[in-house]
Enzyme design. Structure first.
Site, short mmCIF file in Angstrom:
data_model
loop_
_atom_site.label_atom_id
_atom_site.label_comp_id
_atom_site.label_asym_id
_atom_site.label_seq_id
_atom_site.Cartn_x
_atom_site.Cartn_y
_atom_site.Cartn_z
CE LYS A 71 4.55 -1.35 4.22
NZ LYS A 71 3.14 -1.40 3.84
CG ASP A 108 -0.76 -2.72 5.14
OD1 ASP A 108 -1.01 -1.69 5.80
OD2 ASP A 108 0.30 -2.88 4.50
N1 LIG Z 1 -4.69 3.08 1.63
C1 LIG Z 1 -3.61 2.50 2.13
O1 LIG Z 1 -3.44 2.35 3.33
C2 LIG Z 1 -2.57 1.97 1.18
C3 LIG Z 1 -1.64 1.00 1.63
C4 LIG Z 1 -0.69 0.53 0.73
C5 LIG Z 1 -0.65 1.02 -0.56
N2 LIG Z 1 -1.54 1.95 -0.95
C6 LIG Z 1 -1.54 2.46 -2.34
O2 LIG Z 1 -1.70 1.35 -3.21
C7 LIG Z 1 -1.01 1.54 -4.42
C8 LIG Z 1 -0.13 0.32 -4.72
O3 LIG Z 1 0.83 0.16 -3.70
P1 LIG Z 1 1.81 -1.12 -3.69
O4 LIG Z 1 2.65 -0.99 -2.48
O5 LIG Z 1 1.07 -2.39 -3.91
O6 LIG Z 1 2.71 -0.82 -4.99
P2 LIG Z 1 3.48 -1.85 -5.92
O7 LIG Z 1 3.90 -3.06 -5.15
O8 LIG Z 1 4.54 -1.05 -6.61
O9 LIG Z 1 2.38 -2.30 -7.02
C9 LIG Z 1 1.90 -1.39 -7.97
C10 LIG Z 1 0.76 -2.02 -8.75
O10 LIG Z 1 0.26 -1.06 -9.67
C11 LIG Z 1 0.32 -1.62 -11.00
N3 LIG Z 1 0.57 -0.57 -11.99
C12 LIG Z 1 1.47 0.44 -11.89
N4 LIG Z 1 1.44 1.19 -13.02
C13 LIG Z 1 0.52 0.61 -13.86
C14 LIG Z 1 0.05 0.93 -15.16
N5 LIG Z 1 0.52 1.97 -15.85
N6 LIG Z 1 -0.90 0.12 -15.70
C15 LIG Z 1 -1.38 -0.94 -15.00
N7 LIG Z 1 -0.97 -1.28 -13.76
C16 LIG Z 1 -0.02 -0.51 -13.20
C17 LIG Z 1 1.43 -2.63 -10.94
O11 LIG Z 1 1.31 -3.55 -11.99
P3 LIG Z 1 2.61 -4.33 -12.56
O12 LIG Z 1 2.82 -5.50 -11.64
O13 LIG Z 1 2.21 -4.72 -13.93
O14 LIG Z 1 3.75 -3.35 -12.55
C18 LIG Z 1 1.18 -3.25 -9.55
O15 LIG Z 1 0.11 -4.16 -9.59
C19 LIG Z 1 -0.22 2.84 -4.24
O16 LIG Z 1 -0.96 3.87 -4.86
C20 LIG Z 1 -0.20 3.05 -2.74
O17 LIG Z 1 -0.15 4.43 -2.38
C21 LIG Z 1 -2.51 2.43 -0.11
#
Ligand SMILES: NC(=O)c1ccc[n+]([C@@H]2O[C@H](COP(=O)([O-])OP(=O)(O)OC[C@H]3O[C@@H](n4cnc5c(N)ncnc54)[C@H](OP(=O)(O)O)[C@@H]3O)[C@@H](O)[C@H]2O)c1
Length: 278
Positions: A71, A108
């Site tokens: 992305k 998004d």
């Molecule tokens: N519905 C939709 O269309 C859609 C679209 C995009 C994403 N999503 C979902 O959204 C979620 C995040 O996606 P992303 O792309 O933003 O991922 P990302 O960039 O990897 O970010 C992950 C986030 O989760 C936090 N996190 C992970 N493990 C954690 C833990 N054990 N305790 C506390 N915080 C934790 C991270 O915190 P740190 O910064 O501290 O690591 C970060 O804020 C995923 O589940 C994805 O499937 C859904």
């Protein structure tokens, strides 16, 4: 499926791409609207991304969706990018123009807001709490800032990442410490989980909802499972709750319309179809 010599072709580029639900989603719409076209999964390794995008455009595809991990790279591969993509720092949709230009956008933020607006009696203007500061949180915060929220409290385990997000996007984003997340729910009109906590295979989100106003809308953008522990607890205490699948479905609409010329509808039947396969 209709596929003639004049078929319009689009696809999704990812690495891996096998988990993507986008071919199923766009495939449903193509069949439903009787469109002469196809939408295909394209597994492209990061070092081949620029070559692949240029090649697909040269081959006459209409455009592509971009998923992880491309992305951010897609931002520099495009000739033009829209304001949202620039602010979010990521492109998820590219339209290949007849003039050869690659136009990138990020849908998004649109998908997130459409999902909330259509599934909850929610009016922007109050306080939002956003848990997480990853890629998805950026899109959510852009959407909420543009919708007119007066305070967007960003709370992330890694505080520096939240601080960077707030510095990049500016007011009305403010940063709270992860340890204060339970109390930070006071006065909120909207709570959004953008962390991966609650996803299948991940621990549930540890969040005490006691301080959350009873009329606050709760949205979890995690959609596997569709009913996360957070949503179940919110519903049980009476809060309106919105799952994350709608964000995925609505973010796909602008790309489909640009490539295939039909404004597609998100329906209950589509939701069931997209989630029917693991
Ligand atoms: N519905 C939709 O269309 C859609 C679209 C995009 C994403 N999503 C979902 O959204 C979620 C995040 O996606 P992303 O792309 O933003 O991922 P990302 O960039 O990897 O970010 C992950 C986030 O989760 C936090 N996190 C992970 N493990 C954690 C833990 N054990 N305790 C506390 N915080 C934790 C991270 O915190 P740190 O910064 O501290 O690591 C970060 O804020 C995923 O589940 C994805 O499937 C859904």
């Amino acid at each position: 499926m209709i596929l003639s010599g004049k078929a319009k072709i689009a696809g999704v580029i990812g690495w891996p791409v096998s988990h993507s639900r986008s071919p199923r989603l766009h495939g449903y719409w193509l069949a439903n609207y009787g469109i002469d076209g196809a939408y295909i999964p394209l597994a492209v390794a990061p070092d081949r991304f620029p070559t692949a995008v240029a090649g697909l455009a040269a081959a006459g595809l209409r455009g592509v969706n971009i998923t992880l991990p491309h992305k951010a790279a897609a931002l520099s591969a495009c000739d033009m990018v829209d304001d949202n993509a620039r602010r979010i720092g990521a492109v998820n949709t590219i339209v290949f123009g007849n003039d050869g230009a690659l136009r990138g956008s990020n849908t998004d933020a649109f998908g997130f807001l459409e999902n909330i607006r259509r599934n909850a009696a929610w009016r922007a203007g109050g306080i939002a709490v956003v848990l997480g500061a990853g890629g998805a949180a950026r899109a959510v915060c852009v959407a909420l800032a543009d919708a007119g929220m007066i305070d967007i409290r960003v709370i992330n385990r890694t505080g520096a990442r939240a601080a960077r997000l707030a510095a990049d996007l500016g007011a009305p984003l403010t940063v709270r410490d992860w340890e204060t997340r339970h109390d930070a729910l006071a006065s909120a009109a909207l709570l959004v989980n953008t962390t991966s906590l609650g996803m299948t295979g991940q621990p549930p989100l540890d969040l005490d909802l006691a301080a959350l106003p009873m009329d606050a809308v709760v949205n979890d953008i995690v959609y596997a499972p569709m009913e996360t522990d957070l949503l179940a607890r919110a519903r049980a205490r009476g809060n309106p709750a919105v799952d994350g699948l709608g964000m995925l479905l609505h973010q796909a609409r602008p790309g489909f319309e640009a490539w295939f010329g039909v404004a597609p509808k998100v329906t209950d039947e589509l939701r069931d179809f997209v989630m029917a396969e693991p």
